[in-house]
Design an enzyme around this catalytic site. Structure first.
Site, PDB file in Angstrom:
ATOM      1  CB  ILE A 257      -0.961   0.360   0.871  1.00  0.00           C
ATOM      2  CG1 ILE A 257      -1.720   0.689   0.749  1.00  0.00           C
ATOM      3  CG2 ILE A 257      -0.309   0.510   2.831  1.00  0.00           C
ATOM      4  CD1 ILE A 257      -3.424   0.144   1.793  1.00  0.00           C
ATOM      5  CD  GLN A 312      -0.563   9.558 -46.933  1.00  0.00           C
ATOM      6  OE1 GLN A 312      -1.075   8.394 -46.835  1.00  0.00           O
ATOM      7  NE2 GLN A 312      -0.605  10.016 -48.048  1.00  0.00           N
ATOM      8  CG  HIS A 313       3.784   2.973 -43.064  1.00  0.00           C
ATOM      9  ND1 HIS A 313       4.485   2.488 -42.582  1.00  0.00           N
ATOM     10  CD2 HIS A 313       2.898   2.055 -43.119  1.00  0.00           C
ATOM     11  CE1 HIS A 313       4.868   0.645 -42.121  1.00  0.00           C
ATOM     12  NE2 HIS A 313       3.147   1.076 -42.617  1.00  0.00           N
ATOM     13  CG  HIS A 367       9.808   0.602 -25.856  1.00  0.00           C
ATOM     14  ND1 HIS A 367       8.917  -0.594 -27.093  1.00  0.00           N
ATOM     15  CD2 HIS A 367      10.481   0.988 -25.870  1.00  0.00           C
ATOM     16  CE1 HIS A 367       9.765  -0.189 -27.998  1.00  0.00           C
ATOM     17  NE2 HIS A 367      11.655  -0.360 -27.309  1.00  0.00           N
ATOM     18  CE1 TYR A 404      10.234   9.745 -16.737  1.00  0.00           C
ATOM     19  CE2 TYR A 404       8.305   9.416 -16.021  1.00  0.00           C
ATOM     20  CZ  TYR A 404       8.477   9.736 -16.954  1.00  0.00           C
ATOM     21  OH  TYR A 404       7.989  10.879 -17.350  1.00  0.00           O
ATOM     22  CD  GLU A 405       6.582   6.709 -11.023  1.00  0.00           C
ATOM     23  OE1 GLU A 405       7.277   5.304  -9.787  1.00  0.00           O
ATOM     24  OE2 GLU A 405       6.621   7.570 -10.405  1.00  0.00           O
ATOM     25  CB  ALA A 505       3.502 -13.245 -22.423  1.00  0.00           C
ATOM     26  CB  SER A 506       3.407  -8.252 -20.006  1.00  0.00           C
ATOM     27  OG  SER A 506       3.728  -9.677 -19.149  1.00  0.00           O
ATOM     28  CE1 TYR A 552       4.280 -11.966 -31.296  1.00  0.00           C
ATOM     29  CE2 TYR A 552       4.898 -13.778 -29.793  1.00  0.00           C
ATOM     30  CZ  TYR A 552       4.653 -12.541 -30.003  1.00  0.00           C
ATOM     31  OH  TYR A 552       6.039 -12.276 -29.553  1.00  0.00           O
TER      32      TYR A 552
HETATM   33  C1  LIG Z   1       4.539  12.701 -18.582  1.00  0.00           C
HETATM   34  C2  LIG Z   1       5.612  13.927 -18.601  1.00  0.00           C
HETATM   35  C3  LIG Z   1       5.709  14.448 -17.407  1.00  0.00           C
HETATM   36  C4  LIG Z   1       7.540  13.852 -16.524  1.00  0.00           C
HETATM   37  C5  LIG Z   1       6.787  13.556 -15.272  1.00  0.00           C
HETATM   38  C6  LIG Z   1       8.272  13.187 -14.559  1.00  0.00           C
HETATM   39  C7  LIG Z   1       7.842  12.252 -13.379  1.00  0.00           C
HETATM   40  C8  LIG Z   1       8.849  11.877 -12.931  1.00  0.00           C
HETATM   41  C9  LIG Z   1       8.433  10.540 -12.007  1.00  0.00           C
HETATM   42  C10 LIG Z   1       9.487   9.317 -11.282  1.00  0.00           C
HETATM   43  C11 LIG Z   1       9.713   9.240 -10.160  1.00  0.00           C
HETATM   44  C12 LIG Z   1       9.781   7.955  -9.874  1.00  0.00           C
HETATM   45  O1  LIG Z   1      10.298   7.359 -10.356  1.00  0.00           O
HETATM   46  S1  LIG Z   1       9.394   7.802  -8.364  1.00  0.00           S
HETATM   47  C13 LIG Z   1      10.468   6.183  -7.573  1.00  0.00           C
HETATM   48  C14 LIG Z   1      10.124   4.552  -8.979  1.00  0.00           C
HETATM   49  N1  LIG Z   1      10.514   3.510  -9.032  1.00  0.00           N
HETATM   50  C15 LIG Z   1      10.104   2.013  -8.896  1.00  0.00           C
HETATM   51  O2  LIG Z   1       9.046   2.056 -10.019  1.00  0.00           O
HETATM   52  C16 LIG Z   1      11.199   1.252  -8.281  1.00  0.00           C
HETATM   53  C17 LIG Z   1      10.348   0.027  -9.412  1.00  0.00           C
HETATM   54  N2  LIG Z   1      10.168  -1.668  -8.543  1.00  0.00           N
HETATM   55  C18 LIG Z   1       9.026  -1.054  -7.610  1.00  0.00           C
HETATM   56  O3  LIG Z   1       8.143  -0.679  -7.645  1.00  0.00           O
HETATM   57  C19 LIG Z   1       9.712  -2.920  -7.465  1.00  0.00           C
HETATM   58  O4  LIG Z   1      10.849  -2.971  -6.424  1.00  0.00           O
HETATM   59  C20 LIG Z   1       8.266  -4.251  -7.629  1.00  0.00           C
HETATM   60  C21 LIG Z   1       7.475  -3.884  -8.029  1.00  0.00           C
HETATM   61  C22 LIG Z   1       8.993  -4.371  -8.624  1.00  0.00           C
HETATM   62  C23 LIG Z   1       8.693  -5.394  -6.812  1.00  0.00           C
HETATM   63  O5  LIG Z   1       8.489  -5.251  -6.048  1.00  0.00           O
HETATM   64  P1  LIG Z   1       8.703  -6.046  -4.528  1.00  0.00           P
HETATM   65  O6  LIG Z   1       8.615  -5.138  -3.245  1.00  0.00           O
HETATM   66  O7  LIG Z   1       9.737  -6.835  -4.681  1.00  0.00           O
HETATM   67  O8  LIG Z   1       7.479  -6.810  -5.026  1.00  0.00           O
HETATM   68  P2  LIG Z   1       7.843  -8.204  -5.889  1.00  0.00           P
HETATM   69  O9  LIG Z   1       7.952  -9.560  -5.166  1.00  0.00           O
HETATM   70  O10 LIG Z   1       8.305  -8.357  -7.012  1.00  0.00           O
HETATM   71  O11 LIG Z   1       5.654  -9.019  -5.595  1.00  0.00           O
HETATM   72  C24 LIG Z   1       4.950  -9.095  -4.140  1.00  0.00           C
HETATM   73  C25 LIG Z   1       3.538  -8.781  -4.820  1.00  0.00           C
HETATM   74  O12 LIG Z   1       2.908  -7.461  -4.689  1.00  0.00           O
HETATM   75  C26 LIG Z   1       2.685  -7.428  -5.169  1.00  0.00           C
HETATM   76  N3  LIG Z   1       2.842  -5.801  -6.315  1.00  0.00           N
HETATM   77  C27 LIG Z   1       4.311  -5.781  -6.257  1.00  0.00           C
HETATM   78  N4  LIG Z   1       4.255  -3.945  -6.934  1.00  0.00           N
HETATM   79  C28 LIG Z   1       2.819  -3.536  -6.310  1.00  0.00           C
HETATM   80  C29 LIG Z   1       1.339  -2.463  -6.225  1.00  0.00           C
HETATM   81  N5  LIG Z   1       2.804  -1.255  -6.441  1.00  0.00           N
HETATM   82  N6  LIG Z   1       0.162  -2.422  -6.408  1.00  0.00           N
HETATM   83  C30 LIG Z   1       0.362  -3.763  -5.621  1.00  0.00           C
HETATM   84  N7  LIG Z   1       0.817  -5.190  -5.857  1.00  0.00           N
HETATM   85  C31 LIG Z   1       1.608  -5.195  -5.970  1.00  0.00           C
HETATM   86  C32 LIG Z   1       3.471  -8.683  -7.341  1.00  0.00           C
HETATM   87  O13 LIG Z   1       1.994  -7.538  -8.053  1.00  0.00           O
HETATM   88  C33 LIG Z   1       3.207  -9.261  -6.002  1.00  0.00           C
HETATM   89  O14 LIG Z   1       1.733  -9.664  -5.823  1.00  0.00           O
HETATM   90  P3  LIG Z   1       1.344 -10.889  -6.092  1.00  0.00           P
HETATM   91  O15 LIG Z   1       2.447 -11.760  -7.791  1.00  0.00           O
HETATM   92  O16 LIG Z   1       2.817 -11.777  -5.394  1.00  0.00           O
HETATM   93  O17 LIG Z   1       0.110 -11.727  -6.095  1.00  0.00           O
HETATM   94  C1  LIG Z   2      14.041  10.970 -15.462  1.00  0.00           C
HETATM   95  C2  LIG Z   2      13.897  10.856 -14.521  1.00  0.00           C
HETATM   96  C3  LIG Z   2      13.683  10.710 -13.065  1.00  0.00           C
HETATM   97  C4  LIG Z   2      13.188  10.307 -11.753  1.00  0.00           C
HETATM   98  N1  LIG Z   2      11.950  10.534 -10.290  1.00  0.00           N
HETATM   99  C5  LIG Z   2      13.057   9.965  -9.952  1.00  0.00           C
HETATM  100  C6  LIG Z   2      11.976  10.921  -8.618  1.00  0.00           C
HETATM  101  O1  LIG Z   2      11.900  11.346  -8.526  1.00  0.00           O
HETATM  102  N2  LIG Z   2      11.728  10.117  -7.692  1.00  0.00           N
HETATM  103  C7  LIG Z   2      12.994   8.092  -7.803  1.00  0.00           C
HETATM  104  O2  LIG Z   2      13.322   8.074  -6.610  1.00  0.00           O
HETATM  105  N3  LIG Z   2      13.092   8.038  -8.248  1.00  0.00           N
HETATM  106  C8  LIG Z   2      13.472   9.057  -9.458  1.00  0.00           C
HETATM  107  N4  LIG Z   2      13.968   7.964 -10.826  1.00  0.00           N
HETATM  108  C9  LIG Z   2      14.454   6.809 -10.755  1.00  0.00           C
HETATM  109  C10 LIG Z   2      14.023   6.288 -11.308  1.00  0.00           C
HETATM  110  O3  LIG Z   2      12.529   5.357 -10.339  1.00  0.00           O
HETATM  111  C11 LIG Z   2      15.433   4.261 -11.193  1.00  0.00           C
HETATM  112  O4  LIG Z   2      16.210   4.938 -12.068  1.00  0.00           O
HETATM  113  C12 LIG Z   2      13.779   3.225 -12.041  1.00  0.00           C
HETATM  114  O5  LIG Z   2      13.373   2.918 -10.987  1.00  0.00           O
HETATM  115  C13 LIG Z   2      15.611   2.298 -12.216  1.00  0.00           C
HETATM  116  O6  LIG Z   2      15.944   2.368 -10.941  1.00  0.00           O
HETATM  117  P1  LIG Z   2      17.853   1.862 -11.413  1.00  0.00           P
HETATM  118  O7  LIG Z   2      17.597   3.512 -12.369  1.00  0.00           O
HETATM  119  O8  LIG Z   2      18.093   1.922 -10.257  1.00  0.00           O
HETATM  120  O9  LIG Z   2      18.213   0.622 -12.073  1.00  0.00           O
HETATM  121  P2  LIG Z   2      18.739  -0.364 -11.438  1.00  0.00           P
HETATM  122  O10 LIG Z   2      17.806  -0.683 -10.835  1.00  0.00           O
HETATM  123  O11 LIG Z   2      19.695  -0.890 -11.787  1.00  0.00           O
HETATM  124  O12 LIG Z   2      17.834  -1.528 -12.997  1.00  0.00           O
HETATM  125  C14 LIG Z   2      19.517  -1.495 -14.421  1.00  0.00           C
HETATM  126  C15 LIG Z   2      18.886  -1.965 -15.602  1.00  0.00           C
HETATM  127  O13 LIG Z   2      18.859  -3.600 -15.084  1.00  0.00           O
HETATM  128  C16 LIG Z   2      18.183  -4.274 -15.795  1.00  0.00           C
HETATM  129  N5  LIG Z   2      17.333  -4.571 -14.721  1.00  0.00           N
HETATM  130  C17 LIG Z   2      16.864  -4.570 -13.026  1.00  0.00           C
HETATM  131  N6  LIG Z   2      16.511  -4.794 -12.596  1.00  0.00           N
HETATM  132  C18 LIG Z   2      15.956  -6.288 -13.342  1.00  0.00           C
HETATM  133  C19 LIG Z   2      15.480  -7.480 -13.005  1.00  0.00           C
HETATM  134  N7  LIG Z   2      14.128  -7.315 -11.753  1.00  0.00           N
HETATM  135  N8  LIG Z   2      14.649  -7.988 -13.965  1.00  0.00           N
HETATM  136  C20 LIG Z   2      15.384  -7.924 -15.254  1.00  0.00           C
HETATM  137  N9  LIG Z   2      16.316  -6.128 -15.541  1.00  0.00           N
HETATM  138  C21 LIG Z   2      16.840  -6.556 -14.648  1.00  0.00           C
HETATM  139  C22 LIG Z   2      16.833  -3.549 -16.646  1.00  0.00           C
HETATM  140  O14 LIG Z   2      17.569  -3.401 -17.791  1.00  0.00           O
HETATM  141  C23 LIG Z   2      17.368  -1.581 -16.288  1.00  0.00           C
HETATM  142  O15 LIG Z   2      16.784  -1.075 -17.178  1.00  0.00           O
HETATM  143  C24 LIG Z   2      13.923   8.817 -11.668  1.00  0.00           C
HETATM  144  C25 LIG Z   2      14.581   8.549 -13.040  1.00  0.00           C
HETATM  145  C26 LIG Z   2      14.756   9.381 -13.951  1.00  0.00           C
HETATM  146  C27 LIG Z   2      15.601   8.523 -15.373  1.00  0.00           C
END
Ligand SMILES: CCCCCCCCCCCC(=O)SCCNC(=O)CCNC(=O)[C@H](O)C(C)(C)COP(=O)(O)OP(=O)(O)OC[C@H]1O[C@@H](n2cnc3c(N)ncnc32)[C@H](O)[C@@H]1OP(=O)(O)O
Ligand SMILES: Cc1cc2nc3c(=O)[nH]c(=O)nc-3n(C[C@H](O)[C@H](O)[C@H](O)COP(=O)(O)OP(=O)(O)OC[C@H]3O[C@@H](n4cnc5c(N)ncnc54)[C@H](O)[C@@H]3O)c2cc1C
Length: 645
Positions: A257, A312-313, A367, A404-405, A505-506, A552
């Site tokens: 959560i 166009q394509h 992407h 990110y995200e 698949a995803s 496919y």
């Molecule tokens: C446009 C222009 C402007 C631009 C605007 C720009 C703004 C920029 C903002 C950027 C800000 C950032 O990047 S902020 C930082 C972002 N960072 C990330 O997103 C980090 C990514 N990593 C993660 O979220 C996590 O590590 C996961 C989800 C990959 C793995 O988490 P985990 O805790 O290890 O969980 P995992 O073992 O994989 O999964 C356990 C169970 O939890 C569930 N689970 C995992 N996450 C969730 C979830 N959020 N909600 C519900 N359920 C979840 C899984 O489905 C799984 O269910 P079950 O299968 O067991 O049922």
């Molecule tokens: C523009 C921008 C803004 C951001 N803003 C924020 C913010 O506001 N707050 C914040 O907290 N973070 C922020 N981030 C950080 C961002 O969320 C991380 O960069 C992102 O979550 C990826 O983590 P990492 O960079 O450590 O890459 P890593 O986790 O080190 O991954 C590196 C590479 O390894 C591979 N990899 C890693 N794990 C796996 C796996 N399990 N399976 C297969 N391949 C894998 C992938 O190819 C991946 O690209 C920002 C990043 C960018 C670029």
């Protein structure tokens, strides 16, 4: 500010009114083209404009309408970020979703009034994806009822959070919570970073900007380190999680959560990405309708490059995708808002569906958006490569979304987990338990597609063909995983050996969802003229998408090669059919010239004079002879001449 897009004439006319209002306020305009500014100048200008928006927004928009505020931000601040970007995108959503009522009273109200500026600090130098291994620790001191935040080694430095470096004085910090030696995983804390009066870093805080990036450089992404930095127990965000004074941990209704801020951005960024794709396509389509190059009929003058089938394509399928992403993004935001409300009542049943949907959409949309923007840039030839087109910045900001995200290849696996569980239900004969997003996995597939034998208005055959493809790939990838496990591999090893197939698949599941969202939206359109144009666009979309994944369906004979020819011809037919409406389709997004910041994308099409004016205004042309020529090149040439004599 979460991306919001208008729909319908009501908002289109509001966009025009807001743009007209801003046209009369030069102080809101870019003081010079952004490409001519240094990073410091951009940040200074953006900060100035933020104060103008704060002061005057009520004279320009209805501030309670998030769409109008988003448009104002896009037109005035632009897409390169601003010193409060993460304040709106993550800090406020995190407090809204995770702070208790009294914590919201204390901090959220101040954040909404812009008395404080915050960000969301989770990623570290050493970890971004794998949150379980984050290294910043928050150790509970039961004697003083405080959490001690500490950065044990360099890899634990917070690294990347937007606006962390110089702008924010608070952050929602994600740290591993340790109570009496036990690790409770990543939790979220409200942390003061800088003195509210002097803006100096507080004692025990090391903080700064991480330096220039590919794009999005008005955001000061930063680093942050703690040296045994103490915060009160009540700074743990406790809407769903609690720690009592004696250190008792009360767990939340769902283990993830406190990942909600990420889900918020993933839900809203689908629309944000669609808007950036739409920016680039507006620029490229308008430019392609004025740029003349080459002849098709040698007895006629040079043609507009938009007449070429290849142009166009290159552009129209991405126009269709931009519309598709808007429609899918609207559904995702609705689901997010619904889940946020339901979680308030303790109902977390839809969290898994939302996480799966947003993980897939975020990965596929970012992407395909990046690909589409890059194609739009290339469609503009040399002038597309000039920053006068602004497409390179649009690309740079958008493509960050692939990382990110949650990095795309990682988030596709989150959806794959959900699909594998669903495949398990199908294999166990329990298809009745499948959720609505995956019900098709339990359906029986026809032996072949009827795609070329149904009346053209119907999309059912296209959807069925997509479902067949996605279903087959999911079941096949799941079987690959189960097979490795049956042979004795651990789930993790088996997963790693199957990940490419699982991610396929995803993607296919997500592209099916996007097609269905597009069909649902077109079916709702009442206006017959609009419905006809959007139906053409949808026809283009389904044929383009199906051609892209046809292998496919060819491999098991579900589609025949003659049906593939049918799909191709349909694609070419709709490219031609859309051509007369192409410019209107992008104009209908109502992006003003000020918002697009592109010489090529000007609504008046007056490109050449404005390109020349833009170039002449470039800082390099301030003097006829650069100081560097006087200092180095002239002596170089003179000495070369002298040595020849
Ligand atoms: C446009 C222009 C402007 C631009 C605007 C720009 C703004 C920029 C903002 C950027 C800000 C950032 O990047 S902020 C930082 C972002 N960072 C990330 O997103 C980090 C990514 N990593 C993660 O979220 C996590 O590590 C996961 C989800 C990959 C793995 O988490 P985990 O805790 O290890 O969980 P995992 O073992 O994989 O999964 C356990 C169970 O939890 C569930 N689970 C995992 N996450 C969730 C979830 N959020 N909600 C519900 N359920 C979840 C899984 O489905 C799984 O269910 P079950 O299968 O067991 O049922
Ligand atoms: C523009 C921008 C803004 C951001 N803003 C924020 C913010 O506001 N707050 C914040 O907290 N973070 C922020 N981030 C950080 C961002 O969320 C991380 O960069 C992102 O979550 C990826 O983590 P990492 O960079 O450590 O890459 P890593 O986790 O080190 O991954 C590196 C590479 O390894 C591979 N990899 C890693 N794990 C796996 C796996 N399990 N399976 C297969 N391949 C894998 C992938 O190819 C991946 O690209 C920002 C990043 C960018 C670029």
């Amino acid at each position: 500010m979460a991306a919001q897009i208008y729909s319908g004439e009501k908002y289109a006319s509001r966009r025009r009114e807001i743009s007209a209002n801003l046209a009369k306020r030069p102080e809101f305009h870019d003081s010079k083209p952004l490409p001519f500014m240094t990073r410091e100048e951009k940040i200074l200008e953006s900060s100035r404009k933020l104060t103008l928006i704060s002061k005057h927004m009520n004279e320009i928009i209805d501030p309670s309408d998030k769409r109008e505020l988003y448009h104002l931000n896009c037109e005035v601040l632009g897409i390169e970020g601003n010193p409060m970007a993460l304040h709106g995108d993550m800090f406020i959503p995190a407090l809204t979703a995770q702070a208790s009522d009294e914590q919201q009273e204390k901090w959220l109200s101040r954040a909404l009034r812009r008395e404080i500026i915050g960000t969301y600090a989770q990623t570290e130098l050493g970890h971004g994806t794998n949150l379980r291994k984050l290294e910043t620790i928050a150790t509970y001191d039961v004697d003083t009822q405080e959490f001690v935040l500490h950065t044990p080694q360099i890899t634990a430095l917070k690294w990347w959070p937007g606006n962390l470096g110089k702008s924010s004085n608070y952050a929602v910090v994600v740290a591993l919570m340790i109570i009496k030696g036990k690790n409770y995983g990543p939790q979220t804390f409200m942390v003061p970073l800088r003195d509210e009066k002097t803006h100096q870093p507080l004692k025990g805080i090391t903080i700064g900007d991480i330096g220039p990036k590919l794009a999005y450089n008005i955001v000061d992404n930063g680093f942050l380190g703690f040296d045994h930095y103490r915060i009160p127990r009540t700074n743990l965000l406790m809407r769903h999680t609690r720690v009592e004074p004696d250190g008792t941990f009360v767990k939340p209704p769902h283990a993830k959560i406190n990942y909600s801020a990420m889900v918020h951005v993933r839900s809203y960024m689908i629309t944000g990405q669609a808007i950036m794709l739409a920016y680039a396509l507006t620029i490229a389509t308008r430019y392609s309708s004025v740029r003349r190059q080459g002849q098709i009929d040698t007895t006629q003058p040079e043609v507009k490059v938009l007449e070429y089938q290849t142009q166009q394509h290159r552009l129209f399928p991405s126009i269709a995708r931009a519309y598709a992403f808007v429609f899918a993004g609207a559904e995702t935001v609705r689901l997010y808002e619904r889940v946020l409300q339901e979680v308030e009542t303790g109902n977390v049943s839809l969290m898994a569906d939302l996480h799966a949907l947003t993980s897939g959409l975020k990965s596929v949309v970012t992407h395909q958006t990046a690909q589409g923007i890059e194609q739009a840039r290339m469609a503009c030839g040399g002038h597309g490569y000039s920053q006068a087109s602004y497409i390179s910045e649009i690309f740079g900001v958008a493509v960050g979304g692939c990382t990110y995200e949650g990095e795309n290849l990682v988030m596709l696996q989150q959806l794959a987990r959900y699909l594998v569980k669903s495949a398990g239900l199908v294999q166990a004969g329990q298809s009745s338990k499948l959720g609505p997003l995956v019900a098709y996995l339990g359906a029986k597939s026809d032996s072949t597609s009827l795609i070329d034998r149904t009346p053209t208005p119907g999309f059912a055959e296209y959807v069925k063909t997509f479902q067949h493809i996605a279903r087959k790939q999911t079941l096949k990838a799941a079987q690959k995983l189960f097979g490795f496990m049956e042979k004795g591999d651990t789930r993790e090893v088996a997963w790693n050996k199957s990940t490419v197939e699982l991610n396929r698949a995803s993607r296919l599941h997500t592209r099916l969802y996007i097609v269905e969202a597009f069909v649902r939206r077109v079916e709702e359109v009442a206006d017959p003229r609009l419905k006809e144009v959007l139906t053409d666009l949808l026809r283009l979309h389904v044929n383009y998408e199906l051609l892209d994944v046809a292998a496919y369906a060819l491999e098991d004979g579900f589609l025949s090669s003659s049906q593939l020819d049918y799909i191709r011809e349909q694609l070419y037919f709709y490219l031609a059919k859309i051509r007369p409406n192409a410019v209107s389709l992008v104009d209908s997004w109502e992006f003003s010239d000020r918002e697009l910041r592109s010489v090529l994308g000007r609504r008046d099409g007056n490109v050449y004079e404005n390109l020349f004016a833009w170039a002449k205004a470039s800082p390099l042309n301030k003097t006829d002879v650069l100081p560097s020529v006087d200092k180095y090149l002239k002596p170089l040439m003179e000495s070369a001449r002298a040595s020849k004599l």
